[in-house]
Design a protein around this motif. Sequence first.
Motif, mmCIF file in Angstrom:
data_model
loop_
_atom_site.group_PDB
_atom_site.id
_atom_site.type_symbol
_atom_site.label_atom_id
_atom_site.label_comp_id
_atom_site.label_asym_id
_atom_site.label_seq_id
_atom_site.Cartn_x
_atom_site.Cartn_y
_atom_site.Cartn_z
ATOM 1 N N MET A 163 1.612 4.072 -3.289
ATOM 2 C CA MET A 163 0.712 4.578 -2.668
ATOM 3 C C MET A 163 1.470 6.364 -2.787
ATOM 4 O O MET A 163 0.967 7.297 -2.893
ATOM 5 C CB MET A 163 -1.024 4.744 -2.964
ATOM 6 N N PHE A 164 1.941 5.846 -1.961
ATOM 7 C CA PHE A 164 2.471 6.890 -1.158
ATOM 8 C C PHE A 164 3.973 7.454 -1.173
ATOM 9 O O PHE A 164 5.350 6.912 0.164
ATOM 10 C CB PHE A 164 2.640 7.097 0.663
ATOM 11 N N LEU A 219 6.858 13.717 5.340
ATOM 12 C CA LEU A 219 6.668 12.145 4.597
ATOM 13 C C LEU A 219 8.286 12.411 3.910
ATOM 14 O O LEU A 219 8.645 11.217 3.703
ATOM 15 C CB LEU A 219 5.426 12.528 3.783
ATOM 16 N N ASN A 230 6.621 16.488 -4.702
ATOM 17 C CA ASN A 230 5.445 16.894 -4.087
ATOM 18 C C ASN A 230 4.827 16.506 -3.032
ATOM 19 O O ASN A 230 4.032 16.371 -2.400
ATOM 20 C CB ASN A 230 4.436 15.936 -5.193
ATOM 21 N N PHE A 231 5.874 15.855 -2.026
ATOM 22 C CA PHE A 231 5.382 15.035 -0.569
ATOM 23 C C PHE A 231 5.756 16.464 0.332
ATOM 24 O O PHE A 231 6.839 17.233 0.151
ATOM 25 C CB PHE A 231 6.550 13.809 -0.098
ATOM 26 N N PRO A 232 4.449 16.050 1.746
ATOM 27 C CA PRO A 232 4.729 16.717 2.419
ATOM 28 C C PRO A 232 6.182 16.971 3.369
ATOM 29 O O PRO A 232 6.232 15.851 3.700
ATOM 30 C CB PRO A 232 3.358 16.958 3.642
ATOM 31 N N PHE A 256 6.964 9.601 -8.487
ATOM 32 C CA PHE A 256 6.653 10.697 -8.444
ATOM 33 C C PHE A 256 7.344 11.038 -8.377
ATOM 34 O O PHE A 256 8.168 10.913 -6.790
ATOM 35 C CB PHE A 256 4.857 10.964 -8.336
ATOM 36 N N PHE A 295 0.388 -0.835 0.262
ATOM 37 C CA PHE A 295 -0.298 0.237 -0.073
ATOM 38 C C PHE A 295 1.251 1.550 -0.245
ATOM 39 O O PHE A 295 0.786 2.853 -1.195
ATOM 40 C CB PHE A 295 -0.786 -0.064 1.689
#
Lengths: 260, 260
Positions: free
Chosen positions: B191-192, B206, B201-203, B197, B187
């Motif tokens: 997805m994360f 994270l 783009n990640f906070p 990507f 998961f």
Amino acid sequence: MTTLAPPTADLRRGVAYWWHSYRMMLRWQLVSLRLVLPVTVMVQVLTGAGFVLALGLFFGQVPPRAALFISTGVLVLTLVTIGLVLGPQLIAQQKAEQTYDFLWSLPVPRTTAALAWVTTNLVLGVPGMAVALAVALWRYDLDLHVSPAIVPAVLLTLFTGTMIGYALAHALDNPMLIGAITQLTIFLILGFSPINFPADQLPGWLAALHPWLPLAPMADTVRAALTQGVVEDVTRSYLVLGAWAAASVAATALILARRR
Amino acid sequence: MTSAALASPTLRRGPGYWLAGYRWMLRFDLASSRSWLASFVIVQVLMGAGMAIIYGFYLGDMPPAAATFLATGAPTQALVPLGMAMLPSLIAVRKIEGTYDFMWSLPVPRTATAASSFTIFTLLALPGVAASLGVAAWRYDLDLRVSPWVVPAVLLVSLMAASVGFGVGHAVPDPGITNLITNLIIFVVLMFSPVAFPIENFPGWLAAAHRVLPFWHMGNVVRDSLTDGLVPAVGTSYLVLGAWTLGTWLLAAWAIRRRR
């Protein structure tokens, strides 16, 4: 010589008997799933919310159209995965464990078992759907217009998805094959159906095929009930979806009525 | 009274004995996996090819730079589930079936057993990697510059994934928890993770976590071997991956040396 009394005097037919059996089957299913149930609802909630959030990582700056598509598509996802994926796997497990025949020996009308399963799916699917929608509303600035059509759209989508999975699982005898097909279904739902993204991002032939399959009409009916001007004509989608529902009910009836 | 002769006069140590044990275990593992090996490679190839395409559907029209980025992440994502999910669930199945203890009772050094698992699961990843890269290059018309570094990069990433899976599979006693962990890994990875990507783009929190976790670094070393100038400071990534490999080996060594 005296004649033997019949073992039971109850009449096994009629609306009251059917309703009683339906409630018994619903209880039976919820109780037999009690270990799987909380985990399933949790997975539903996590994947629903996860998809909505992961999209932001995909794009960086999420275009409004993409956000609208995924936020409404995820609802369809949470509604149909249980019926199309978990349902067949549970039945495959019953077949592998050989409890399948026992279930059909229970003294209830077979329609009650099917409808109890649809009800269970509704109970399982709606929390995930609600959370996904809430997360989407919080994360993205969505332009949603909820219309009363959401009720028939959600019910028809859920019913059709559940019954297709049900017919498939009863029609196939090999549990391994059922497992393989459900895995393929997940792949198809997530990656190759215009549920989470617009159909024009698929190759032309696949986009042309989808209006005849159930997944795209499901997404269209639900999306049309939540938005304005995104989906053009939903009458056709309702018809296609209704046809799939009728066909899978008929197939299930044929298979279950069979005596061996 | 005469002393009984020893059952086996051969010396159970030394490189020769280890190598023989390794060869036996390799044969044992391959033979016991013959029923699922072929179908597994096919699924792996399909998954690899599918991942390269699916992300493109979600993103719609892409500039060539974004397509290159996406496509060079696909091989990494194709091989993560193999080592990190398939290997631990295989070990979990052995624990459920009760054949786990039998495996460790075989008269071979335990490191030979481990080396055999690593070899098989490292090599099994290669068809999927090749398929995803081939499909991505065809679909997005990419300008890839494959350097010789692709060999150590793919081998290291694959070995690292297998090491994590091996460590988790052996160190976690309950198969149910193993399955939960592997599903969570899949998961998170699909997805994360900043594999397909960009990490920008990640906070912040994270992104910081991903500088320590292996996934971003796995994507980096593979991407660096396929492109020019997309990845800065790939040396760090090699070091982090090496550290994860050694760390999970220590975990696995602790887990399989335990006596019960």
